[in-house]
Write an enzyme that holds these catalytic residues in place. Sequence first.
Site, mmCIF file in Angstrom:
data_model
loop_
_atom_site.group_PDB
_atom_site.id
_atom_site.type_symbol
_atom_site.label_atom_id
_atom_site.label_comp_id
_atom_site.label_asym_id
_atom_site.label_seq_id
_atom_site.Cartn_x
_atom_site.Cartn_y
_atom_site.Cartn_z
ATOM 1 N N SER A 239 -4.020 -3.182 8.411
ATOM 2 C CA SER A 239 -5.012 -3.770 7.520
ATOM 3 C C SER A 239 -4.285 -4.376 6.328
ATOM 4 O O SER A 239 -3.058 -4.270 6.209
ATOM 5 C CB SER A 239 -6.016 -2.724 7.043
ATOM 6 O OG SER A 239 -5.369 -1.767 6.211
ATOM 7 N N LYS A 240 -5.052 -4.991 5.441
ATOM 8 C CA LYS A 240 -4.438 -5.685 4.309
ATOM 9 C C LYS A 240 -3.666 -4.745 3.388
ATOM 10 O O LYS A 240 -2.788 -5.191 2.645
ATOM 11 C CB LYS A 240 -5.510 -6.439 3.520
ATOM 12 C CG LYS A 240 -6.056 -7.652 4.275
ATOM 13 C CD LYS A 240 -7.019 -8.455 3.433
ATOM 14 C CE LYS A 240 -7.508 -9.686 4.200
ATOM 15 N NZ LYS A 240 -8.449 -10.501 3.407
ATOM 16 N N ARG A 241 -3.982 -3.459 3.435
ATOM 17 C CA ARG A 241 -3.236 -2.532 2.564
ATOM 18 C C ARG A 241 -1.776 -2.412 2.997
ATOM 19 O O ARG A 241 -0.935 -1.946 2.234
ATOM 20 C CB ARG A 241 -3.897 -1.147 2.567
ATOM 21 C CG ARG A 241 -3.727 -0.366 3.856
ATOM 22 C CD ARG A 241 -4.322 1.033 3.746
ATOM 23 N NE ARG A 241 -4.143 1.803 4.963
ATOM 24 C CZ ARG A 241 -4.939 1.746 6.005
ATOM 25 N NH1 ARG A 241 -5.978 0.919 5.995
ATOM 26 N NH2 ARG A 241 -4.718 2.489 7.079
ATOM 27 N N HIS A 242 -1.471 -2.820 4.236
ATOM 28 C CA HIS A 242 -0.095 -2.763 4.719
ATOM 29 C C HIS A 242 0.702 -4.021 4.360
ATOM 30 O O HIS A 242 1.886 -4.115 4.662
ATOM 31 C CB HIS A 242 -0.078 -2.576 6.243
ATOM 32 C CG HIS A 242 -0.629 -1.264 6.686
ATOM 33 N ND1 HIS A 242 -1.823 -1.154 7.356
ATOM 34 C CD2 HIS A 242 -0.161 0.000 6.539
ATOM 35 C CE1 HIS A 242 -2.057 0.121 7.616
ATOM 36 N NE2 HIS A 242 -1.074 0.844 7.132
#
Length: 464
Positions: A239-242
Amino acid sequence: MSAETPVVTRFAPSPTGYLHIGGARTALFNWLYARGRGGKFLLRIEDTDRARSTPQATEAILKGLEWLGLDWDGEPVSQFAGHERHAEVAREMLASGAAYKCFSTPEEIAEWREAHPRQPFASPWRDADPATHPDAPHAIRLRAPREGRTVVRDAVQGDVTVGNDQLDDMVLLRSDGTPTYMHAVVVDDHDMGVTHVIRGDDHLTNAARQIQIYQAMGWDIPVFAHIPLIHGADGKKLSKRHGAVGLHEYAAMGYPACAMRNYLARLGWSHGDDELFDDAQAREWFDLAGIGKAPARLDFKKLEHVSGYHLSRMSEDRLLDEIAGFLRETGQPALSDLQISRMRPVLTQLAQKARNLPQLLEQAHFALIERPVQPDEKAQKALDPVSHGILKELTAELRGATWRRDELEAIAKKVAEAHDLGLGKIAAPLRSCLAGRTSTPSVFDMMIALGRDEVLARLHDQLG
C-alpha cells in the site's frame, strides 16, 4: 490445447486509476512468456465498470506500459465494446440448457442469504418449468453442477480443488441486459485465443467458476497461472504506506525502464541465482515453473542495486536518452547542447556511481550550471585566503597547459608540492571554484569536461 498451439497471453487492467506496480509485473510476466516463445501479447482494457472507468486512466495505463517497454500486438481491446457478444454467449447457454432465467429480486436474494448465511444462493428458478416463467425482468444464471468438484490446474499453485456445492449459479447477464465481469472475461479470453491466463492470485477463487463457463460452452480451457501478490518489506499487502505503488512514481524517481524490467522479473520469479540480466536473457529464461508461491517483497535497496548495474553498462548516447526521457517525465527543461557537450566526456564514469538518474544528474551538476558559480556554504569555507593564493598560482600554470589529463595532474601536483601540500589540499578549493561544492567527481574529469576556457573563467570568477 496441443503443444503446437501458438502462445497467446494478455494483460487486462481495469482503467480506474494509475498502473499499479503489481499490475506492471503481471504485464511483464505475460509479455516475457509470450515474447520468449514467439507468441502474442494482447492488451484488453476491462472497462465494464462505466462509473469508475475513465479515459484518463486508460491513457495512464498505456503510457505506463510504453514507458516500461512492453509492446503489445494489435490494438487494445475494450471489454465494454464486446457487451453484445457477451450477451449472445449467455443466450446460447440459455438455449442449450447450460443457463436459466432467474426472476429473483434483489430483496428476495438478500432475504434468502440472511436465512442461509453459510450457503451459496440457490435460485428457486433453476428447475422451474420454462412455461411458468413470468414476463418480467430476469437475470441469466449459469446452471452450475451441484455435485462433484471443479479442479483448477494451475501452473503456479498446483491443482486447486473446489467442491461444486460451494459455488453458486453465478449471474452471466444481469436483469438490465449487461454482462457480468466474470462472464465477460471468459468470453473475451476465448474469442482472443488466449492460451495462458497469467494473473494475480487474488483471481484464483474466480478461476473455478470461470472454468464452468468454458465447460458449458465446450471451449478449450487455457493454462492458468496465478502469481502471488507483492507485499511491502514488512510482509503486509503493498500500500502507499510502503512508498511508491504506481509505476509512474518509479519513472519519476529516475529508475531506467530496463532496470525496472529486470527488478520486476525477479520479484516473485527466479532463474537459479541470477539477479542481473538483460531483456534477451529474461525472454529466454522466463517460465512459469520459476514463479514462487509465496508473496514477493518490495525491496528498494535491491531496486537501487539493479538500477545502478544497468546505468553502469549504458553507452553515452543511451544515458543521454534516459536523461532526456526522465526530464520529460518530470516536466523539467531539456538539456542544452552546451550542457550535453560538457557532460558527454565523463558521463559513463559518472554512471558507475549512480543508482538512478537524479543521482547521475547530481554528479553532473558541475556541467549543468552556468557562470558565475555560486559556492555553497561548505565550499565557501574551502576558499580561504591561503587557498586563494595557491589557486592563483595554479591558474597561471594552467594557462599554458595543453589540456591533457596527465599534464593537468602533473601541474596540480607541482603547485601542491611547492607548498608542501598533498594534492587533496588543492582539490577541495578547486572543486569549490569549478562546481560550487566540495563533493564532486574528480577535479581532473571536470576540467577535461569543461575545457580550458570555461575552467579558467570559473577560476577567475572566484579568485579575481
